[in-house]
Design a protein around this motif. Structure first.
Motif, short mmCIF file in Angstrom:
data_model
loop_
_atom_site.label_atom_id
_atom_site.label_comp_id
_atom_site.label_asym_id
_atom_site.label_seq_id
_atom_site.Cartn_x
_atom_site.Cartn_y
_atom_site.Cartn_z
N GLY A 1 0.83 -1.19 0.00
CA GLY A 1 0.00 0.00 0.00
C GLY A 1 0.86 1.25 0.00
N PRO A 2 0.24 2.42 0.11
CA PRO A 2 1.01 3.67 0.12
C PRO A 2 1.99 3.72 1.29
N VAL A 3 3.10 4.39 1.06
CA VAL A 3 4.19 4.41 2.04
C VAL A 3 4.06 5.63 2.94
N GLY A 4 4.17 5.40 4.23
CA GLY A 4 4.25 6.47 5.22
C GLY A 4 5.12 6.03 6.35
N GLY B 1 8.14 5.49 6.33
CA GLY B 1 9.10 4.50 5.85
C GLY B 1 8.58 3.09 5.77
N LYS B 2 7.24 2.92 5.84
CA LYS B 2 6.67 1.58 5.86
C LYS B 2 5.50 1.50 4.88
N GLU B 3 5.55 0.51 4.02
CA GLU B 3 4.47 0.30 3.05
C GLU B 3 3.20 -0.19 3.77
N GLY B 4 2.06 0.36 3.36
CA GLY B 4 0.79 -0.06 3.93
C GLY B 4 0.57 0.40 5.36
#
Length: 323
Positions: A173-176, A178-181
């Protein structure tokens, strides 16, 4: 009883020095000065100079100002009063900002990260007045939380409590953060922009017209605000982006409700501006995911302090410090 307070809000591009008066349970913002954030040394010098100018302007002295509150992005050490290499403040490595401010101004000071500071502000002077257990979510460019438990700010063992944006909600999923999803990837301004870009790319490849992104060349120009503006006109794709984001926001909130059992969750920035679009999907997920007993006693509300929350936040650190 009237308390004179100073607040310092340290940001990646701008800083603010705020003078406020606490009169009983209310806080009055008297004045504010903004400065550009440049090098560490220049920025700190200008903060001190402008704080002194503010005090001279209003006839304040070290004896008549009760405390100074300093708000800054983490990581930081609130106990030692040090700023410790925030990603948006290059060069601010282990800076003993509290000691520096106290030595130059002669007024005791306290330091908190910006999410905790905003939580204190909403709890003391905003939507959370009178509650004992509250969570504040920033829901801006990033996603972080400030936590009030049993009538006190909870910052954790080493000031890392409330980093809820790092929770992974899906494998992909989208990255925020430094972590996907991640929770931040789905529910922050940056995450909403990413969701919009993903959906826009898919639709443009299929030959579908996307009103808020006519061509591939404009993909990187997509922002959460651009999508929100389109959603307000009834644009189906824009509404789909916000539905997705709000649904994952609801899932993330359900986790917090189950673990912390708050009586109130206050959400700022994007949610506060788009409550009418997002609330139905948030509440649907909470209804599906959270424990009934916990969700029934928890209200979800937008932040009450609006665009001035940063000013209230820094002053609230000072107010909480002397209390």
């Amino acid at each position: 009883m009237e308390d004179n307070l100073l607040g310092i809000d340290i940001g990646g591009t701008k800083c603010a020095i705020v003078y406020g008066k606490r009169i009983g349970s209310d806080l009055q913002i008297v004045d504010k000065i903004r400065i550009e954030t440049t090098t560490v040394e220049e920025t700190i010098k200008e903060i001190i100079d402008e704080a002194k100018n503010m005090m001279i302007r209003y006839g304040l002295t070290a004896e008549t100002v009760r405390a100074i509150g300093i708000s800054c992005g983490g990581p930081l050490d609130s106990k030692l009063g040090k700023v410790m290499s925030p990603p948006n403040l290059p060069g601010w490595n282990n800076i003993p900002i509290v000691k520096i401010i106290e030595e130059h101004l002669g007024i005791r000071a306290g330091l908190q990260n910006d999410a905790n500071a905003c939580a204190l502000a909403e709890w003391t002077f905003g939507a959370g007045k009178g509650v004992q257990n509250m969570i504040f979510l920033t829901c801006g460019t990033g996603l972080g939380a400030g936590i009030i438990i049993n009538g006190s700010l909870y910052s954790g063992t080493n000031d890392n409590a409330g980093e809820v944006g790092h929770i992974r909600l899906t494998e992909n999923g989208p990255v925020g953060y430094g972590k996907e999803g991640s929770f931040e990837g789905y529910a922050s301004g940056g995450g909403i922009a990413q969701l919009g870009r993903i959906i826009a790319k898919e639709e443009i490849k299929k030959g579908t017209t996307v009103s808020w992104c006519p061509s591939h060349k404009e993909i990187e120009l997509i922002t959460a605000k651009l999508i929100a503006d389109a959603a307000r006109t009834g644009d189906e794709l824009a509404l789909k982006v916000y539905e997705t984001s709000a649904s994952y926001l609801g899932k993330g909130l359900s986790i917090l409700i189950d673990i912390l059992n708050p009586e109130l969750i206050v959400i700022g920035s994007i949610y506060a501006r788009n409550k009418d679009i997002m609330e139905p999907y948030v509440m649907k997920q909470i209804s599906n995911e959270a424990l009934e007993g916990a969700r029934d006693v928890c209200k979800i509300v937008p932040a009450a302090l609006g665009e001035n929350i940063g000013d209230y936040a820094a002053l609230s650190i000072a107010a909480n410090f002397i209390d």
